[in-house]
Write a protein that holds these residues in place. Structure first.
Motif, PDB file in Angstrom:
ATOM      1  N   LYS A  37      47.554  72.193  79.062  1.00 49.12           N
ATOM      2  CA  LYS A  37      46.632  71.593  80.028  1.00 49.12           C
ATOM      3  C   LYS A  37      46.649  72.372  81.335  1.00 49.12           C
ATOM      4  O   LYS A  37      47.682  72.832  81.787  1.00 49.12           O
ATOM      5  CB  LYS A  37      47.045  70.139  80.294  1.00 49.12           C
ATOM      6  CG  LYS A  37      46.112  69.398  81.228  1.00 49.12           C
ATOM      7  CD  LYS A  37      46.532  67.941  81.330  1.00 49.12           C
ATOM      8  CE  LYS A  37      45.564  67.154  82.165  1.00 49.12           C
ATOM      9  NZ  LYS A  37      45.977  65.751  82.269  1.00 49.12           N
ATOM     10  N   ALA A  57      43.207  71.730  77.422  1.00 47.09           N
ATOM     11  CA  ALA A  57      42.697  70.588  78.186  1.00 47.09           C
ATOM     12  C   ALA A  57      42.609  70.962  79.662  1.00 47.09           C
ATOM     13  O   ALA A  57      43.373  71.799  80.151  1.00 47.09           O
ATOM     14  CB  ALA A  57      43.614  69.383  78.006  1.00 47.09           C
ATOM     15  N   ASP A 108      40.046  68.276  75.746  1.00 47.09           N
ATOM     16  CA  ASP A 108      39.895  67.136  76.643  1.00 47.09           C
ATOM     17  C   ASP A 108      39.500  67.648  78.025  1.00 47.09           C
ATOM     18  O   ASP A 108      40.058  68.634  78.518  1.00 47.09           O
ATOM     19  CB  ASP A 108      41.213  66.354  76.770  1.00 47.09           C
ATOM     20  CG  ASP A 108      41.565  65.610  75.485  1.00 47.09           C
ATOM     21  OD1 ASP A 108      40.656  65.313  74.693  1.00 47.09           O
ATOM     22  OD2 ASP A 108      42.759  65.322  75.288  1.00 47.09           O
ATOM     23  N   LYS A 114      38.246  64.597  70.829  1.00 48.68           N
ATOM     24  CA  LYS A 114      38.514  64.896  72.239  1.00 48.68           C
ATOM     25  C   LYS A 114      37.878  63.852  73.145  1.00 48.68           C
ATOM     26  O   LYS A 114      37.012  63.090  72.724  1.00 48.68           O
ATOM     27  CB  LYS A 114      37.976  66.290  72.594  1.00 48.68           C
ATOM     28  CG  LYS A 114      38.553  67.404  71.745  1.00 48.68           C
ATOM     29  CD  LYS A 114      40.047  67.499  71.903  1.00 48.68           C
ATOM     30  CE  LYS A 114      40.632  68.583  71.014  1.00 48.68           C
ATOM     31  NZ  LYS A 114      42.083  68.588  71.075  1.00 48.68           N
TER      32      LYS A 114
END
Length: 192
Positions: free
Chosen positions: A20, A98, A116, A175
């Motif tokens: 992320k 993400a 995401d 997602k």
């Protein structure tokens, strides 16, 4: 034409160990594009606003701050007076990583991510082009402004109450995409 007092910071980060990316930007633009490899490439243009005496912020020691939170990579520009400096971020990153973007005032543009996505914007505009079939839920909220999801398959809902707008798409993917703006517009377009 770039002014003389614009400072450009560039950095490439090997993103293999991160899942992320988190960006914090007070004022400016964030443009997210997809790269082929595992690197995150950053180009940040800093442009100071003059204060009422005509002085502009000192950018000489500005640098990209990198905080590694295990699997999360947190980036921002370290500046003493960051509200007076417009930051234009161009981020090229792996499609499946993400992303969480926090921006005070400005605009966000995201193209082709397959992960995401979370965007929080105080005032401005959010434009996202993705394959909506990859998402289980797409939720857009504008305190004052408009939201829309163009294209895509699934159950679409849109609520508009006075100046408030929210749009949701419930699909078959895995997602999640969530975008919120205090004042401004959000548009998600299906790019397939």
């Amino acid at each position: 034409v770039m002014a003389d007092d614009v400072k450009v910071l560039e950095k490439t980060i090997d993103a293999k160990s991160f899942s992320k990316l988190v960006l914090d930007v007070p004022v400016g633009e964030i443009n997210v594009k997809v790269s082929k490899g595992t690197d995150i490439s950053l180009v940040v243009a800093l442009e100071p606003d003059d204060d009422w005496l005509g002085r502009s912020s000192d950018l000489s020691d500005a640098e990209i701050s990198i905080r590694d939170d295990g699997s999360t990579l947190k980036l921002k520009v370290d500046l003493e007076d960051d509200d007076d400096v417009e930051q234009t971020w161009t981020v090229t990153m792996p499609a499946d990583m993400a992303v969480s973007l926090n921006l005070g005032v400005g605009s966000v543009e995201i193209d082709d991510l397959t992960s995401d996505i979370n965007v929080d914007l105080g005032v401005g505009e959010i434009d996202i082009d993705v394959d909506t079939s990859l998402f289980d839920s797409i939720k857009l909220d504008a305190g004052v402004g408009d939201t829309s999801i163009k294209g895509g398959k699934g159950r679409y809902e849109r609520d508009q109450v006075l100046v408030t707008s929210s749009s949701q798409l419930h699909g078959q993917g895995k997602k999640e995409l969530e975008a919120n703006v205090g004042v401004g517009d959000i548009e998600v377009r299906d790019n397939q």
